[in-house]
Design a protein around this motif. Structure first.
Motif, PDB file in Angstrom:
ATOM      1  N   LEU A 101       1.123  -1.107  -0.137  1.00  0.00           N
ATOM      2  CA  LEU A 101       0.134   0.081   0.016  1.00  0.00           C
ATOM      3  C   LEU A 101       0.782   1.242   0.060  1.00  0.00           C
ATOM      4  CD1 LEU A 101      -3.040  -0.707   2.361  1.00  0.00           C
ATOM      5  CD2 LEU A 101      -2.996  -0.662  -0.081  1.00  0.00           C
ATOM      6  N   PHE A 117      -1.639  -4.763  14.451  1.00  0.00           N
ATOM      7  CA  PHE A 117      -2.288  -3.363  14.439  1.00  0.00           C
ATOM      8  C   PHE A 117      -1.096  -2.298  14.077  1.00  0.00           C
ATOM      9  CE2 PHE A 117      -2.966   0.263  17.029  1.00  0.00           C
ATOM     10  CZ  PHE A 117      -4.353   0.824  16.386  1.00  0.00           C
ATOM     11  N   THR A 175      -0.016  -2.453  10.393  1.00  0.00           N
ATOM     12  CA  THR A 175      -1.145  -1.948   9.728  1.00  0.00           C
ATOM     13  C   THR A 175      -0.982  -0.291   9.809  1.00  0.00           C
ATOM     14  OG1 THR A 175      -2.406  -3.825  10.047  1.00  0.00           O
ATOM     15  CG2 THR A 175      -3.630  -1.768   9.240  1.00  0.00           C
ATOM     16  N   LEU A 235     -17.882   9.595   0.750  1.00  0.00           N
ATOM     17  CA  LEU A 235     -18.253  10.318   1.822  1.00  0.00           C
ATOM     18  C   LEU A 235     -17.216  11.816   2.081  1.00  0.00           C
ATOM     19  CD1 LEU A 235     -17.819   7.304   4.391  1.00  0.00           C
ATOM     20  CD2 LEU A 235     -19.827   8.441   3.894  1.00  0.00           C
ATOM     21  N   ILE A 293      -8.484  -5.166   6.819  1.00  0.00           N
ATOM     22  CA  ILE A 293      -8.241  -4.677   7.851  1.00  0.00           C
ATOM     23  C   ILE A 293      -6.880  -3.837   7.614  1.00  0.00           C
ATOM     24  CG2 ILE A 293      -6.179  -6.293   8.616  1.00  0.00           C
ATOM     25  CD1 ILE A 293      -7.591  -6.555  11.031  1.00  0.00           C
ATOM     26  N   THR A 294      -6.302  -4.056   6.574  1.00  0.00           N
ATOM     27  CA  THR A 294      -5.230  -3.086   6.212  1.00  0.00           C
ATOM     28  C   THR A 294      -5.687  -1.963   5.361  1.00  0.00           C
ATOM     29  OG1 THR A 294      -4.014  -5.116   5.902  1.00  0.00           O
ATOM     30  CG2 THR A 294      -2.692  -3.240   5.371  1.00  0.00           C
ATOM     31  N   LEU A 295      -6.765  -2.054   4.710  1.00  0.00           N
ATOM     32  CA  LEU A 295      -7.185  -0.880   3.756  1.00  0.00           C
ATOM     33  C   LEU A 295      -7.685   0.426   4.886  1.00  0.00           C
ATOM     34  CD1 LEU A 295      -9.369  -2.051   0.868  1.00  0.00           C
ATOM     35  CD2 LEU A 295      -7.109  -1.344   0.919  1.00  0.00           C
ATOM     36  N   VAL A 322      -6.271   2.043   6.984  1.00  0.00           N
ATOM     37  CA  VAL A 322      -5.129   2.947   6.983  1.00  0.00           C
ATOM     38  C   VAL A 322      -5.265   4.032   5.919  1.00  0.00           C
ATOM     39  CG1 VAL A 322      -3.157   2.179   5.713  1.00  0.00           C
ATOM     40  CG2 VAL A 322      -2.870   3.333   7.746  1.00  0.00           C
ATOM     41  N   ASP A 380      -7.830   5.659   4.853  1.00  0.00           N
ATOM     42  CA  ASP A 380      -8.624   6.717   5.549  1.00  0.00           C
ATOM     43  C   ASP A 380      -7.838   7.569   6.161  1.00  0.00           C
ATOM     44  OD1 ASP A 380     -11.259   7.207   4.158  1.00  0.00           O
ATOM     45  OD2 ASP A 380     -11.855   7.399   6.532  1.00  0.00           O
ATOM     46  N   LEU A 381      -6.908   6.984   7.085  1.00  0.00           N
ATOM     47  CA  LEU A 381      -6.223   7.660   8.088  1.00  0.00           C
ATOM     48  C   LEU A 381      -4.927   8.465   7.264  1.00  0.00           C
ATOM     49  CD1 LEU A 381      -6.261   7.544  11.165  1.00  0.00           C
ATOM     50  CD2 LEU A 381      -4.330   5.788  10.961  1.00  0.00           C
ATOM     51  N   PHE A 424      -8.410   8.523  13.973  1.00  0.00           N
ATOM     52  CA  PHE A 424      -7.632   7.308  14.735  1.00  0.00           C
ATOM     53  C   PHE A 424      -8.566   6.340  15.603  1.00  0.00           C
ATOM     54  CE2 PHE A 424      -4.557  10.848  14.196  1.00  0.00           C
ATOM     55  CZ  PHE A 424      -3.765  10.364  13.847  1.00  0.00           C
ATOM     56  N   PHE A 454     -10.075   4.279  13.144  1.00  0.00           N
ATOM     57  CA  PHE A 454      -9.016   3.233  12.752  1.00  0.00           C
ATOM     58  C   PHE A 454      -9.153   2.146  13.878  1.00  0.00           C
ATOM     59  CE2 PHE A 454      -4.769   1.553  12.755  1.00  0.00           C
ATOM     60  CZ  PHE A 454      -4.896   1.183  11.541  1.00  0.00           C
ATOM     61  N   PHE A 455      -8.976   2.427  14.996  1.00  0.00           N
ATOM     62  CA  PHE A 455      -8.787   1.472  16.075  1.00  0.00           C
ATOM     63  C   PHE A 455     -10.025   0.596  16.245  1.00  0.00           C
ATOM     64  CE2 PHE A 455      -9.332   0.189  20.748  1.00  0.00           C
ATOM     65  CZ  PHE A 455      -8.538  -0.294  20.675  1.00  0.00           C
ATOM     66  N   PHE A 507     -10.210  -1.740  13.163  1.00  0.00           N
ATOM     67  CA  PHE A 507      -9.130  -2.764  13.152  1.00  0.00           C
ATOM     68  C   PHE A 507      -9.864  -3.992  14.212  1.00  0.00           C
ATOM     69  CE2 PHE A 507      -5.464  -4.957  14.856  1.00  0.00           C
ATOM     70  CZ  PHE A 507      -4.710  -5.023  13.708  1.00  0.00           C
ATOM     71  N   THR A 508     -10.148  -3.349  15.334  1.00  0.00           N
ATOM     72  CA  THR A 508     -10.762  -4.413  16.422  1.00  0.00           C
ATOM     73  C   THR A 508     -11.778  -5.243  15.898  1.00  0.00           C
ATOM     74  OG1 THR A 508      -9.869  -2.561  18.028  1.00  0.00           O
ATOM     75  CG2 THR A 508     -11.010  -4.566  18.925  1.00  0.00           C
ATOM     76  N   LEU A 550     -10.632  -7.566  13.389  1.00  0.00           N
ATOM     77  CA  LEU A 550      -9.639  -8.962  14.157  1.00  0.00           C
ATOM     78  C   LEU A 550     -10.641  -9.715  14.803  1.00  0.00           C
ATOM     79  CD1 LEU A 550      -6.799  -9.704  14.355  1.00  0.00           C
ATOM     80  CD2 LEU A 550      -6.548  -8.365  16.463  1.00  0.00           C
ATOM     81  N   VAL A 551     -11.629  -9.247  15.721  1.00  0.00           N
ATOM     82  CA  VAL A 551     -12.450 -10.056  16.156  1.00  0.00           C
ATOM     83  C   VAL A 551     -13.252 -10.972  15.532  1.00  0.00           C
ATOM     84  CG1 VAL A 551     -14.734  -9.895  17.643  1.00  0.00           C
ATOM     85  CG2 VAL A 551     -12.975  -8.452  18.365  1.00  0.00           C
ATOM     86  N   PRO A 596     -14.829  -1.329   6.321  1.00  0.00           N
ATOM     87  CA  PRO A 596     -14.206   0.119   6.007  1.00  0.00           C
ATOM     88  C   PRO A 596     -15.134   1.265   5.823  1.00  0.00           C
ATOM     89  CG  PRO A 596     -13.057  -1.749   4.829  1.00  0.00           C
ATOM     90  CD  PRO A 596     -14.192  -2.230   5.316  1.00  0.00           C
ATOM     91  N   ALA A 636     -15.173   4.574   8.081  1.00  0.00           N
ATOM     92  CA  ALA A 636     -15.038   5.737   7.281  1.00  0.00           C
ATOM     93  C   ALA A 636     -16.003   6.887   7.946  1.00  0.00           C
ATOM     94  CB  ALA A 636     -14.870   5.703   5.805  1.00  0.00           C
TER      95      ALA A 636
END
Lengths: 244, 244, 244, 244
Positions: free
Chosen positions: B30, B98, B101, C39, D28-30, D32, D34-35, D58, D61-62, D65-66, D69-70, D104, D108
């Motif tokens: 990326l 995390f 990423t 968005l 999960i990696t995409l 970032v 937006d960040l 942020f 993102f957190f 991600f979580t 992952l869950v 994602p 966003a």
């Protein structure tokens, strides 16, 4: 680790292969993002006009895709022979991944600058090919010199890795030709693609050239192995058309 | 699940490895997206001017790529020893993912702010290294304490995981140095990269330092295992040049 | 390579499968990026207005996702039978990957131009389906003609690959219908999706049609194999609702 | 296919797992991307101001991600039990992948609208959780009803899949609470996360609740299997701190 059996080593090289495959797969798929960007223009043109107006983006997408696919096929063939890996090899392989990861960038340059500055855009892409050749040669030469290839494959692998050394010379020469005539350079790059599209067949052909069809004993065993595949490659192209 | 044989456990840890590999491969690829963005400027500069004007983007790409590759190599080595996983381990590993990423974010900060606010940009990246060290140490320590490593590897793995503990101290110190002198910090980060580029060799070297070359018996077995690899690492660098 | 045992060949085809899976997985996930873009508008509309105003983006996301998922399922079924690969096959497979990689582009066109130029947008997507049919037929026909399928599966695989040949005719016809009536074309595309959502069941149904339920002996063995699956597909849909 | 031995079936389910892993890893990696977008503002603010000003990005993102992952951990645990797949199962699994791929987008929305329209933004994310619960329950229930789980695991798997049914009720209730009080909803979502972070331990706890610790015989065998893991989960958290 403990006894690092043969199957453990194989697993090691399999993981490097897998990670590399992931990088190849993502790099090849990211190319489309640049294509999608042409759809958000400020102008009010209709769809066909927009597409025709950005024909270089389509061409660049096609070139970038083919480049990474050729890389993957060659990487794939090399890893058929590589039985184990060490830390340094991961860095040599990492250099190839670096160049592959970078490839969407020269592709985007092609799309953006092919009309405005065709020579520079092509030269940047050509420079990318030089890096790829160095990386491919580095992988094969390192694997050969550090016994990462099994003993029975060494003779064949030695003639196989020669094609990437030739690749370095070729891409460097074409890089400079590019500043003289872009069209000749483009033609030579198409030849390059066609040759490396089937690396095993290329190896066999170059061996035949070098030995002058006299002492073919060295690669005889290797050819025997690939007999089926060469057979297919040689005689069945019309069979395919008829079958489809 | 039923009897959870050894091969089942191995399969479990293999899947965690695979998922992690996927995340590594995507994060590393990326990075190029940020590089492509420099090609869509409003100005009418020619290609070379645009590229030279964004040299920090290229530098950031290189740094980000190397960072994630080093992480992957270290993750890879740790998973050579890890034989099984449990739910908590997936969360410890998830913390590393995390941070990985997240890595394209400080990389983009480097590209954007290296000239304007070099100290802050470097400090953000340095903070990222602290997190990576904590995550790497967390994985190894958790695996060690919860018997996820096979018995014969425990002694070696214990000295292996020390390097990540040192990594925490090191990255914290350099983080603060960064506010005093960015150049010294950059130099120390390059040292860090060079050390963790080959984690097994680093482990062997630190063990030698600690034991003062007196009682090397503890890691003797471990070194025996890596003999081939250390041999390669030690003596064959000139062989490689000559071969290529 | 040496003796290229059966397990080596299988490993080869497994790697092609893996790389293809990677490309499918990425292409299917990249679709969301286009959705996120809605968005960041300049307007000050509230969230629901923005979402409702871009209903075509959601529709396009759904269509693009389903298209790639159907491709993956069909690719998956074909590779259950394919036992080995050769260099040319990698190029045939590469053509499918090319079309899959390209799919986010017509999807973005749908999202952007469905209201403004519905016929052209649909025709572009329809053209994509023609390419997919050609690629799928190419893979199956090449594998069949070059003995990449094991002997016991040949008879079944032959009737299996017919569905992609019919797919070519179907998608070409619908492509032209699209210029007459978009609504009829949309209906026919939904039928197409429904049919190829379960390629094995489609094969069985077409075989029954062709043989007129008289000489079913040819595919008898094949059906026996899939008995469990067909059973499930046929009788258990209400069981599922009740169970959930 | 021919005899579809047990190892063939296993390979089938492994490929579905792999493809799903790829989708999880990419989604999960995409996040970032937006960040990174917050770094290209038109304003001339310094880096820390930009970052502080976008604290919701942020947080989003957190959370994103979580969430993924869950999902991955739960998917992973379910596939430990699933021994084979059929065409319909691929569609049930495909629905989960659809929701994961979509994740994602609500992430966003959180980043963009958390301050302006917190209730709607949270409700969109909450709706996503409802879909995830339905998908997870669908996968487990389908696998249970269609004998995709081996016989010795059926009893345990039955109590395992209950947690996703409860998940549906829970997420629907919290979705409506969200319109009354966002803070209560946020608190309940954190509880949800904590519970599903370790699905096996959750299953064991719910079983204990339901049986009132009287007739634990049904899940006795299952618990025996997970003894090691539960042991770890239960008693060793302080051991870990001490060890690191």
């Amino acid at each position: 680790m403990k006894g690092t059996t043969k199957s453990d080593q194989k697993k090691e090289s399999a993981r490097v292969e897998l990670f590399s495959d992931g990088v190849f797969a993502i790099a090849i798929t990211l190319l489309v993002l640049d294509l999608i960007q042409i759809l958000h223009p400020e102008t009010e043109d209709d769809l066909l006009t927009v597409c025709l107006h950005h024909w270089q983006s389509f061409l660049a997408f096609f070139i970038g895709f083919t480049t990474i696919l050729v890389c993957w096929i060659n990487h794939h063939v090399a890893f058929e022979f590589i039985q184990k890996v060490d830390t340094k090899f991961m860095w040599v392989n990492g250099f190839l991944l670096f160049v592959v990861t970078l490839t969407p960038f020269p592709t985007a340059i092609l799309a953006e600058y092919l009309q405005k500055e065709s020579t520079v855009a092509l030269a940047v892409f050509g420079f990318n090919y030089i890096l790829i050749s160095f990386a491919a040669n580095g992988i094969c030469t390192y694997a050969y010199n550090h016994q990462l290839v099994s003993d029975e494959d060494r003779v064949y692998f030695n003639s196989y890795r020669q094609i990437y050394r030739y690749g370095i010379y070729y891409t460097i020469v074409v890089f400079f030709i590019c500043f003289i005539s872009t069209w000749v350079a483009v033609f030579l790059y198409i030849l390059l693609f066609a040759a490396f599209a089937a690396p095993k067949e290329l190896t066999a052909r170059l061996e035949n050239l070098r030995t002058g069809k006299k002492s073919k004993s060295a690669i005889n065993k290797a050819q025997q192995v690939d007999e089926n595949e060469n057979d297919l490659a040689g005689h069945t192209s019309n069979e395919m058309e008829q079958g489809s």
